[in-house]
Design an enzyme around this catalytic site. Structure first.
Site, mmCIF file in Angstrom:
data_model
loop_
_atom_site.group_PDB
_atom_site.id
_atom_site.type_symbol
_atom_site.label_atom_id
_atom_site.label_comp_id
_atom_site.label_asym_id
_atom_site.label_seq_id
_atom_site.Cartn_x
_atom_site.Cartn_y
_atom_site.Cartn_z
ATOM 1 N N GLU A 221 0.800 -1.221 0.000
ATOM 2 C CA GLU A 221 0.000 0.000 0.000
ATOM 3 C C GLU A 221 0.841 1.284 0.000
ATOM 4 O O GLU A 221 0.704 2.126 0.906
ATOM 5 C CB GLU A 221 -0.954 -0.004 1.201
ATOM 6 C CG GLU A 221 -1.917 -1.180 1.187
ATOM 7 C CD GLU A 221 -3.041 -1.055 2.230
ATOM 8 O OE1 GLU A 221 -2.961 -0.169 3.096
ATOM 9 O OE2 GLU A 221 -3.991 -1.843 2.146
ATOM 10 N N GLU B 95 -5.238 -8.602 1.007
ATOM 11 C CA GLU B 95 -6.034 -8.196 2.175
ATOM 12 C C GLU B 95 -7.486 -8.002 1.771
ATOM 13 O O GLU B 95 -7.772 -7.365 0.748
ATOM 14 C CB GLU B 95 -5.559 -6.858 2.747
ATOM 15 C CG GLU B 95 -4.198 -6.856 3.367
ATOM 16 C CD GLU B 95 -3.820 -5.448 3.844
ATOM 17 O OE1 GLU B 95 -4.707 -4.681 4.256
ATOM 18 O OE2 GLU B 95 -2.629 -5.125 3.763
HETATM 19 O O1 IFM Z 1 -4.508 -2.691 9.033
HETATM 20 C C1 IFM Z 1 -4.420 -2.197 7.735
HETATM 21 C C2 IFM Z 1 -3.177 -2.729 7.059
HETATM 22 O O2 IFM Z 1 -2.037 -2.391 7.773
HETATM 23 C C3 IFM Z 1 -3.055 -2.166 5.668
HETATM 24 N N1 IFM Z 1 -4.257 -2.334 4.922
HETATM 25 C C4 IFM Z 1 -5.502 -1.951 5.549
HETATM 26 C C5 IFM Z 1 -5.619 -2.572 6.904
HETATM 27 C C6 IFM Z 1 -6.951 -2.141 7.566
HETATM 28 O O3 IFM Z 1 -6.992 -0.757 7.704
#
Ligand code: IFM
Length: 446
Positions: free
Chosen positions: A165, A352
């Site tokens: 990210e 994710e």
């Molecule tokens: O917890 C975060 C993670 O570190 C990065 N992506 C989003 C998740 C939820 O906000």
């Protein structure tokens, strides 16, 4: 029954600062998140990652939970300040010990390690000495660290993700200032975005050179379905710009070797400085793309015309999670199909996907989280539909294996399929964990 392809890989994820704790052990250096958290009032309840889920010591139990779930892969990140405490120069051999034990434990358990090399915990020394990611030199320091790590794990870690990210850490850390290092300067934020991409591109050939024939390299980007709140030209333009800023700004250089012209022209003076050859470095071919998806945003234009303060409205009738994020499962399908059709990504992994809800432990010690099961189920059905559409999706990883430190919101948001009772560090598999176990066992859901 939504049956997934035969070799589909199921996983779960955590990242270093969010779960490890042991912040001062075995020679780990200070990270920008340690420094940021130490400023009173910065993080909700003044929480820090000093102890977190104590994964550093409790990883054997966490691996047992992974085995119980039956996951095939574990997404985790390596903390740069453990390996090179001041970012450059002297390596801390003790910094490898934890990851050696973790990786060996995973391999023994038949779980494949998917290692992210950077998830936001920059060594503080690089922030102090170079200004962190606003300096080009940090990208080169990252490449040195990647060289050290990938040599060390040759033959044991085959799947590498350079960054996770970069859009979030570039803009929330340097434009909004709500993440470390807490800078609020749009020009710096855009410059760091370029340095993140450069760092990624520099790392790719190093990972390949230090790897073997099984080595595969990718990067993880975050995606939000961005729709205009109304059909007004202003809101539509705002949505187009935000999609450009958060998505195309990263996808285009990685997969087309150029920054999107519309975003560049709107940036004007804010456009980052680049050097000849940078885009060729950034666009080096990848084996896969990691994609994160949680929600949709209904965007309104900025009343001041600024490129940073867009608004958003709530979607009538939609469900919202504890993050106040809309539950919008169709967006994961739209994202996957777009990555396939517009960017021809060779392979995609969902790195994710998940939701925060206010989970509690019942008197008989169980954690029932039907809303999370519903969220995951609806998203997986859309993922399944995307595969049927021809998207080369190889795996899905839930965020997160366990509740953890949710950055500026501290421990107040629970994303895990395992509940963490922070005072005792007791782990309790939630109902969603048992449900996910059954999905994995069936390689599908009914
Ligand atoms: O917890 C975060 C993670 O570190 C990065 N992506 C989003 C998740 C939820 O906000």
């Amino acid at each position: 029954m939504a049956q997934f392809p035969e070799h589909f890989r199921w996983g779960a994820g955590t990242y270093s600062y969010q779960v490890e704790g042991a912040a001062n052990e075995d020679g780990r250096g200070e990270s920008i998140w340690d420094r940021f958290c130490s400023i009173p009032g910065t993080i909700l309840n003044n929480d820090t990652g000093l102890v977190a889920c104590d994964h550093y010591h409790r990883y054997p139990e966490d691996i047992r939970i992974m085995q119980e779930l039956g996951i095939h892969l574990y997404n985790f990140s390596i903390a740069w300040p453990r390996i090179v405490p001041t970012g450059r120069g002297k390596v801390n051999p003790r910094g490898f010990d934890f990851y050696d034990r973790l990786v060996d434990g995973l391999l023994e358990a038949g779980i494949e390690p998917y290692a992210t090399l950077y998830h936001w915990d920059l060594p503080q020394a690089l922030q102090d000495e170079l200004g962190g990611w606003q300096s080009r030199e940090t990208a080169y320091a990252f490449a040195e660290y990647v060289d050290i790590v990938s040599r060390h794990f040759k033959g044991r870690i085959h799947n590498w993700l350079t960054l996770n990210e970069p859009a979030v850490t570039a803009f929330e850390g340097h434009e909004d200032g709500i993440h470390a290092p807490g800078i609020k300067d749009a020009r710096i934020a855009w410059q760091t975005s370029h340095h993140f991409l450069l760092a990624h591109g520099l790392a790719v050939p190093i990972l390949r050179a230090n790897g073997d024939e099984q080595t595969r390299v990718g990067i993880t980007l975050n995606f939000t379905q961005i729709d205009p709140a109304t059909q007004s030209p202003e809101d539509q333009a705002a949505a187009r710009f935000l999609d450009g800023k958060l998505h195309r700004w990263f996808l285009d250089p990685l997969f087309r070797g150029e920054y999107p012209a519309d975003v560049l022209s709107q940036l004007g003076e804010l456009a980052p400085k680049t050097e000849p050859g940078d885009l060729e470095i950034i666009a080096r071919p990848l084996d896969f793309l990691g994609a994160n998806y949680y929600t949709r945003s209904l965007v309104t234009h900025s009343p001041t015309g600024s490129l940073s303060d867009f608004g958003s409205v709530r979607a009538e009738g939609s469900e919202y999670t504890e993050m106040d994020w809309e539950v919008h499962p169709r967006g994961i399908y739209t994202m996957l199909v777009r990555l396939h059709r517009e960017y021809h990504v060779p392979q995609v992994y969902i790195v994710e996907n998940g939701a925060a809800f206010a989970d509690t432990v019942s008197e008989d010690g169980r954690v029932d989280d039907p809303r999370r099961i519903h969220y995951l189920r609806e998203h997986l059905l859309q993922v399944h539909a995307a595969i049927a559409e021809g998207v080369p999706l190889a795996g899905y990883s839930v965020w997160s294996l366990m509740d953890n430190f949710e950055w500026s919101l501290g421990y107040s948001k629970r994303f895990g399929i395992t509940y963490i009772d922070y005072p005792t560090q007791k782990r309790i598999l939630k109902a969603s964990g048992y449900w996910y176990r059954d999905v994995i066992a069936a390689n599908g859901l009914s």
